[in-house]
Design an enzyme around this catalytic site. Sequence first.
Site, short mmCIF file in Angstrom:
data_model
loop_
_atom_site.label_atom_id
_atom_site.label_comp_id
_atom_site.label_asym_id
_atom_site.label_seq_id
_atom_site.Cartn_x
_atom_site.Cartn_y
_atom_site.Cartn_z
N CYS A 87 35.61 7.72 66.13
CA CYS A 87 36.65 8.62 65.63
C CYS A 87 36.05 9.60 64.62
O CYS A 87 35.30 10.50 64.99
CB CYS A 87 37.81 7.82 65.08
SG CYS A 87 39.36 8.77 64.97
N HIS A 171 39.26 4.17 69.57
CA HIS A 171 38.90 2.93 68.90
C HIS A 171 38.87 1.76 69.89
O HIS A 171 39.92 1.23 70.26
CB HIS A 171 39.91 2.61 67.79
CG HIS A 171 39.94 3.60 66.68
ND1 HIS A 171 39.13 3.50 65.57
CD2 HIS A 171 40.66 4.74 66.51
CE1 HIS A 171 39.37 4.50 64.74
NE2 HIS A 171 40.30 5.28 65.30
N GLU A 173 37.05 -0.92 68.93
CA GLU A 173 36.69 -2.03 68.04
C GLU A 173 37.90 -2.70 67.40
O GLU A 173 37.78 -3.77 66.79
CB GLU A 173 35.76 -1.51 66.93
CG GLU A 173 36.45 -0.85 65.74
CD GLU A 173 37.04 0.53 66.02
OE1 GLU A 173 37.68 1.08 65.12
OE2 GLU A 173 36.87 1.06 67.14
#
Length: 228
Positions: A87, A171, A173
């Site tokens: 990001c 994202h 993660e």
Amino acid sequence: MRAHFLQHVPFEGLGYIGTWLEGAGAQVTGTRFFAGEPLPELEGIDLVVAMGGPMSVNDEAAFPWLAAEKAFVREAVERGTAVLGVCLGAQLIASSLGAAVYRNAQREIGWFPVSATPSAGAFRFPEEAVVLHWHGETFDLPPGAVLLARSAGCEHQAFQIGERVIGLQFHLEMTPEAVESITEHCRDELVPDVYVQSEEQLKEASPERYAAGHAMMGEILSCLTRGR
């Protein structure tokens, strides 16, 4: 393997990336800019991971450490160190290499699909995958970058430079706990829009959806650190 992470706010940490690094037996160090921590020397670092944050890469007047961070990321790329940007981190890679970062036509906050692009020789995403987005800015591709993925709301979702650099606008993660945390701190951004979901929609993702994102992140990290 030694990995060094760059963290911009307390509520956007490594998430699953930390789990993967632990499983890989990596030595993990970090710079928490919000706590005033310094950047290290790049010598001996095999992987740099730049995380997300609500600020813009263009906000150097408000966050003076951004200039030093960009120089650090640029040096890492030039040295051939593996670099992953998530990001804001992807935008930092782009900016550090001279590409423009600016407001996207649409904000993307929520679980929306990205589509793989035909990019032979680069990391391959699934043809389509639903991933978590939380961003309002985008970037031009930096020199030498190959586009890996796009979405209906944002053309540049992921890119790769050579074998050692990958930037992700989204994202992979995130964990349920991380989504809870970012929602708590950035709830004011959840203004209804074409690509902005409600808090309820953000939090109702299934365990399988998180697991799919983590699997992709594991593949990306394995790709970047192969031979390290």
